[in-house]
Design an enzyme around this catalytic site. Structure first.
Site, PDB file in Angstrom:
ATOM      1  CB  THR A 122      70.537 -33.914 -28.714  1.00 45.22           C
ATOM      2  OG1 THR A 122      71.584 -34.120 -29.730  1.00 45.22           O
ATOM      3  CG2 THR A 122      70.222 -35.045 -27.991  1.00 45.22           C
ATOM      4  CG  LEU A 153      79.150 -32.405 -35.053  1.00 43.53           C
ATOM      5  CD1 LEU A 153      79.890 -31.450 -34.035  1.00 43.53           C
ATOM      6  CD2 LEU A 153      79.150 -31.581 -36.134  1.00 43.53           C
ATOM      7  CG  LEU A 254      87.718 -48.870 -23.958  1.00 41.84           C
ATOM      8  CD1 LEU A 254      88.082 -50.261 -24.537  1.00 41.84           C
ATOM      9  CD2 LEU A 254      86.927 -48.999 -22.856  1.00 41.84           C
ATOM     10  CB  CYS A 264      76.979 -34.040 -25.823  1.00 41.45           C
ATOM     11  SG  CYS A 264      77.169 -32.873 -27.528  1.00 41.45           S
TER      12      CYS A 264
HETATM   13  C1  UDX Z   1      80.315 -36.179 -28.134  1.00 38.38           C
HETATM   14  C2  UDX Z   1      80.088 -37.679 -28.911  1.00 38.38           C
HETATM   15  O1  UDX Z   1      81.309 -38.033 -28.946  1.00 38.38           O
HETATM   16  C3  UDX Z   1      79.452 -37.121 -30.106  1.00 38.38           C
HETATM   17  O2  UDX Z   1      79.293 -38.080 -31.029  1.00 38.38           O
HETATM   18  C4  UDX Z   1      78.133 -35.995 -29.888  1.00 38.38           C
HETATM   19  O3  UDX Z   1      77.748 -35.759 -31.023  1.00 38.38           O
HETATM   20  C5  UDX Z   1      78.615 -35.276 -28.957  1.00 38.38           C
HETATM   21  O4  UDX Z   1      79.144 -35.695 -27.613  1.00 38.38           O
HETATM   22  P1  UDX Z   1      82.042 -34.358 -27.723  1.00 38.38           P
HETATM   23  O5  UDX Z   1      81.450 -33.853 -26.408  1.00 38.38           O
HETATM   24  O6  UDX Z   1      82.521 -33.365 -28.610  1.00 38.38           O
HETATM   25  O7  UDX Z   1      81.316 -35.514 -28.453  1.00 38.38           O
HETATM   26  O8  UDX Z   1      83.705 -35.019 -27.470  1.00 38.38           O
HETATM   27  P2  UDX Z   1      84.064 -36.571 -27.092  1.00 38.38           P
HETATM   28  O9  UDX Z   1      85.339 -36.446 -27.702  1.00 38.38           O
HETATM   29  O10 UDX Z   1      82.954 -37.753 -27.234  1.00 38.38           O
HETATM   30  O11 UDX Z   1      84.531 -36.386 -25.387  1.00 38.38           O
HETATM   31  C6  UDX Z   1      83.706 -36.110 -24.375  1.00 38.38           C
HETATM   32  C7  UDX Z   1      84.356 -36.466 -22.975  1.00 38.38           C
HETATM   33  O12 UDX Z   1      84.572 -37.576 -22.890  1.00 38.38           O
HETATM   34  C8  UDX Z   1      85.804 -35.320 -22.918  1.00 38.38           C
HETATM   35  O13 UDX Z   1      85.606 -35.001 -21.473  1.00 38.38           O
HETATM   36  C9  UDX Z   1      86.627 -36.490 -22.950  1.00 38.38           C
HETATM   37  O14 UDX Z   1      87.737 -36.104 -22.429  1.00 38.38           O
HETATM   38  C10 UDX Z   1      85.942 -37.817 -22.388  1.00 38.38           C
HETATM   39  N1  UDX Z   1      86.632 -38.915 -22.884  1.00 38.38           N
HETATM   40  C11 UDX Z   1      86.449 -39.240 -24.052  1.00 38.38           C
HETATM   41  C12 UDX Z   1      87.236 -39.828 -21.936  1.00 38.38           C
HETATM   42  O15 UDX Z   1      87.652 -39.456 -20.667  1.00 38.38           O
HETATM   43  N2  UDX Z   1      88.060 -40.862 -22.183  1.00 38.38           N
HETATM   44  C13 UDX Z   1      87.775 -41.299 -23.792  1.00 38.38           C
HETATM   45  O16 UDX Z   1      88.403 -42.530 -23.951  1.00 38.38           O
HETATM   46  C14 UDX Z   1      87.119 -40.601 -24.461  1.00 38.38           C
END
Ligand code: UDX
Length: 435
Positions: A122, A153, A254, A264
């Protein structure tokens, strides 16, 4: 096709393994000799479901190779992926591009014949131009294209996300040879009719940041709705369902919780804010998102303290889940890193358990007792709190938990239990945005 991947972090390793599984001949290169030696022995540097088997199979079938030698990796490669880290630079929040530029120079010195250089890391808008200029400077006559191909991903679901993405974004493949190369690389997805968005390089670079910032904002929005739900006696899970069924909003991302973490969202939102400020087009919504999320992670400890009657001095708090999300061992920017020290500062003793994150957590947290399982963790504790929604916490033996706890108090920051059921089981139950 012959593919080289520079960097065997999350994105590099998963991409390399998946491209090999698509049938390409892939060599992954990393400077870290011990990491490469371990990979050659089949030991993964990260915990990611399915990755070990995928690597093992593709190594066995001789489509996937590991080396510390970039010359070997780049020998007659058709495409070279830059998948090195772009951490936040200390102090200003900008992405640190030194690894990206070092990789570009390494490529310039070794590429042979027409080569497509692909940035998967990124990187801020304009990095592709800089990569191209640096390569051109070292190799004025070389034939190459610099293409942006951001990776979307998620940790814990990485292989599925790579192989069945909602879309692939390719920026700057203006040269027909580069476009053909990218189409060839992703051919299995083409056959699945995965949309491939061909666009300008700068646009592609911005798409990645915009996607992450939007998702971070969506989570932060529902977290604020959770606080509001608590204040006015509404239920945030039903609010999320009620709005999410509107196709324009969508039901994913949500889930209210303790704030987003990971490798990320925190880093990329900050980098976007800095880029936008410098470009004279500030993204105030994202600035607010960053602030609200930071404050939220800090405020979660107080929520636990309030649930425990306003004082945790001398009490033991059992923490289930440490990683920023389930199915990973990654602790980067995990809410636990704010919550646990704040509980300790308020005088609590913290005992914690996580299925995969303990080794990393040990390096990042002080004076925490680590338990071997959830029941050992709650034994004699004055409260239990859920910070990460691992599946194994969803169906605990509640009789055992209740007998083990000093006080039957459960603070669930991931809303994984039903409030009425927890009350029927005899617990005082506090969750996020639900009565
Ligand atoms: C994220 C993006 O989803 C992905 O597309 C990008 O390439 C990298 O960053 P990642 O960090 O692996 O991926 O995890 P993700 O599942 O997106 O969760 C990120 C954070 O958001 C976590 O701390 C998770 O607990 C939180 N989250 C996610 C919430 O609190 N609520 C949700 O509804 C979804």
């Amino acid at each position: 096709m012959r593919v080289a991947v520079i960097g065997t972090g999350y994105v590099g390793l998963v991409s390399g393994a998946c491209f090999a599984d698509f049938g390409h001949d892939v060599t992954c290169v990393d400077k870290d000799a011990s990491k490469i030696a371990r990979l050659k022995d089949g030991h993964m540097p990260i915990f990611e479901p399915g990755l070990e088997d995928l690597v093992e199979q593709n190594v066995r079938e001789e489509r996937l190779h590991f080396t510390t030698d970039p010359t070997e990796a780049l020998k007659s490669a058709d495409a070279v992926f830059i998948a090195v880290g772009t951490p936040s630079r200390r102090g200003d929040g900008h992405a640190d591009l030194s690894y990206v530029f070092a990789a570009a120079e390494e490529i310039a010195d070794r590429m042979q014949g027409y080569t497509v250089v692909v940035t998967k890391s990124t990187v801020p808008v304009g990095t592709g131009d800089e990569v191209e200029a640096r390569i051109r400077k070292r190799r004025p006559d070389a034939e190459f294209a610099v293409v942006s191909n951001p990776e979307f991903l998620r940790e814990g679901a990485a292989i599925n996300d790579f192989k069945r993405p909602d879309r692939v974004v390719v920026g700057g493949a203006d040269d027909p040879r580069a476009r053909k190369c990218m189409e060839e690389l992703y051919r299995p997805l083409f056959l699945n009719e995965t949309p491939i968005v061909f666009t300008e390089r700068r646009t592609s670079e911005l798409i990645k940041y915009a996607a992450n910032a939007f998702l971070a904002m969506k989570i932060t929005f529902i977290n604020e709705m959770a606080d509001l739900s608590e204040a006015v006696g509404a239920n945030v899970q039903e609010v999320a369902r009620g709005i999410g069924l509107d196709n324009r909003i969508g039901s994913k991302f949500l889930n209210a919780g303790p704030g987003y973490g990971g490798s990320c969202f925190p880093k990329d939102t900050l980098a976007l804010v800095r880029t936008a400020q410098e470009a004279g087009a500030p993204t105030r919504l994202i600035e607010a998102t960053v602030k609200v999320n930071d404050a939220r992670k800090k405020s979660m400890a107080q929520k636990i303290i309030d649930a425990a009657g306003g004082d945790v001095a001398g009490k033991t708090i059992a923490v289930l889940g440490l990683t920023f999300k389930p199915n990973t061992d990654d602790m980067r920017d995990a809410p636990a890193l704010d919550i646990i020290p704040a509980l300790q500062a308020a005088g609590a003793t913290v005992r914690a358990f996580d299925p995969e994150g303990v080794a990393e957590a040990r390096q990042m947290l002080r004076d925490v007792e680590f338990a071997k399982g959830p029941y050992e963790c709650v034994a004699g504790a004055d409260a239990m709190t859920i910070l990460t929604e691992w599946d194994q916490f969803r169906a605990l033996d509640w009789k055992r938990v209740k007998a083990a706890l000093n006080t039957p108090l459960v603070v669930d920051l991931r809303n994984i239990y039903r409030p009425e059921e927890m009350r029927e089981r005899g617990f005082t139950y506090v969750s996020i945005g639900r009565p």
